[in-house]
Design a protein around this motif. Structure first.
Motif, mmCIF file in Angstrom:
data_model
loop_
_atom_site.group_PDB
_atom_site.id
_atom_site.type_symbol
_atom_site.label_atom_id
_atom_site.label_comp_id
_atom_site.label_asym_id
_atom_site.label_seq_id
_atom_site.Cartn_x
_atom_site.Cartn_y
_atom_site.Cartn_z
ATOM 1 N N GLY A 1 42.748 78.351 22.559
ATOM 2 C CA GLY A 1 42.490 77.334 23.581
ATOM 3 C C GLY A 1 40.997 77.123 23.806
ATOM 4 N N ALA A 2 40.225 78.210 23.761
ATOM 5 C CA ALA A 2 38.769 78.093 23.952
ATOM 6 C C ALA A 2 38.197 77.158 22.899
ATOM 7 N N GLU A 3 38.696 77.302 21.680
ATOM 8 C CA GLU A 3 38.181 76.452 20.609
ATOM 9 C C GLU A 3 38.662 75.002 20.747
ATOM 10 N N ILE A 4 39.868 74.839 21.253
ATOM 11 C CA ILE A 4 40.359 73.470 21.507
ATOM 12 C C ILE A 4 39.487 72.803 22.570
ATOM 13 N N VAL A 5 39.258 73.521 23.658
ATOM 14 C CA VAL A 5 38.434 72.979 24.741
ATOM 15 C C VAL A 5 37.021 72.675 24.215
ATOM 16 N N GLY A 6 36.488 73.599 23.422
ATOM 17 C CA GLY A 6 35.150 73.398 22.855
ATOM 18 C C GLY A 6 35.081 72.158 21.980
ATOM 19 N N ARG A 7 36.106 71.967 21.136
ATOM 20 C CA ARG A 7 36.118 70.772 20.261
ATOM 21 C C ARG A 7 36.181 69.499 21.093
ATOM 22 N N LEU A 8 36.942 69.525 22.167
ATOM 23 C CA LEU A 8 37.038 68.322 23.013
ATOM 24 C C LEU A 8 35.687 68.019 23.662
ATOM 25 N N PHE A 9 34.998 69.075 24.108
ATOM 26 C CA PHE A 9 33.667 68.853 24.695
ATOM 27 C C PHE A 9 32.712 68.287 23.641
ATOM 28 N N GLU A 10 32.813 68.788 22.410
ATOM 29 C CA GLU A 10 31.952 68.272 21.335
ATOM 30 C C GLU A 10 32.234 66.799 21.060
ATOM 31 N N LYS A 11 33.495 66.418 21.198
ATOM 32 C CA LYS A 11 33.847 65.015 20.942
ATOM 33 C C LYS A 11 33.184 64.067 21.943
#
Ligand code: TMO
Length: 311
Positions: free
Chosen positions: A41-51
């Motif tokens: 989930g941390a990586e999912i959240v991180g990818r969304l922030f990067e987007k």
């Protein structure tokens, strides 16, 4: 056993050395903890922030100490605040004003003492907690002085179990076995038909692999943690179990909105369900995927949802 060996594959935070994140600064500091759904989930959240144009750091942090880290502006967001393990630590910093209670996910959670189903034959009366009073000796080990052993998992998880054991008069000692070794104890006890009681939670990958039940302690009430006179032991707090439909929340540092306004708007919309958390755990622990592969898979399968979170 292949399942067990894969569990810690992505668990960079096992020793939970507090690495020094850049205070404040341009990047968003996302903590990584020692269970798989959180890592994915941390990586999912991180990818969304990067987007939405943000920069992201992943920082291994102790999952209890992280709430103080948010107050000190070392960490910006915790996207899996589990009520049973972290409710008291989280609510304290929210009351202090340095952490914002931003989102309550749809996911309902439970974290508690748990046993695989064969244990009922060794300890009749389970899942009622009072059965543990009569059969504590069955859970004893060579080094436990005749007391039952409760395998509590990581020391960074639920903090009040020593008080609960005292308050309920349970003849048990707590033993912290961390990471994959915790689940290896479960696997061995099942194969050898031995009594075992250990920490577990839901949603988690375990429910797809082993049949079992949570111990039913006296029903949780907020007063149980605050008021000695409440509950079965009129002289002690913590004479109750954890909530059975506990919350899963997102908390952010009180600086987050000013420092990362676009990411803040995304964080406000993120909402994981029980199925999401179970998948994030299972992709790694059952299917053996790497954490980033699992995050990518979840993103690929849920594009419509996260597109609406970032727009
Ligand atoms: C915080 N945890 C999900 C391990 O109970």
């Amino acid at each position: 056993m292949s399942v067990i060996t894969k569990i810690t594959a992505g668990c960079a935070g096992l020793l939970m050395a507090f690495s020094t994140a850049v205070k404040g600064g341009d990047a968003i500091n996302i903590p990584t903890h020692n269970w798989s759904s959180q890592l994915v989930g941390a990586e999912i959240v991180g990818r969304l922030f990067e987007k939405v144009g943000a920069e992201v750091n992943y920082v291994p942090v102790d999952s209890s100490a992280v709430y103080q880290s948010m107050c000190e502006n070392d960490i910006d967001i915790v996207h899996e605040v589990w009520q049973g393990a972290f409710g008291p630590a989280f609510e304290k910093v929210v009351d202090e004003g340095c952490v914002i209670d931003l989102v309550t996910h749809d996911a309902k959670t439970r974290e508690e003492w748990w046993y695989p189903i064969h244990v009922e034959k060794h300890c009749p009366g389970l899942p009622d907690w009072e059965a543990l009073r009569d059969c504590s000796a069955k859970f004893a080990r060579a080094d436990s002085n005749g007391k039952g052993v409760y395998l509590a998992g990581s020391a960074s998880w639920v903090k009040h179990y020593p008080e609960m054991v005292d308050a309920l008069g349970l003849n048990f000692v707590l033993k912290n076995v961390e990471g994959a070794a915790h689940w290896a104890e479960l696997d061995a006890a099942v194969k050898q038909d031995k009594p075992i009681v250990l920490f577990n939670w839901t949603p988690n990958f375990i429910e797809a692999l082993y049949e079992g039940k949570f111990v039913e302690f006296p029903t949780h009430d907020p007063k149980c943690f605050e008021d000695e006179s409440w509950g079965v032991n009129p002289e002690a707090k913590y004479d109750c179990g954890n909530p059975k439909d506990g919350y899963l929340k997102i908390g952010v540092s009180h600086h987050f909105k000013d420092e990362h306004p676009r990411a803040y708007e995304v964080a406000e919309k993120i909402n994981f369900t029980n199925l999401d958390i179970a998948q994030q755990s299972n992709y790694v622990d059952t299917d053996g995927m790497e954490v980033s592969e699992a995050a990518e898979r979840w993103l690929a399968e849920n594009e419509e949802r996260w597109q609406s979170w970032i727009n």
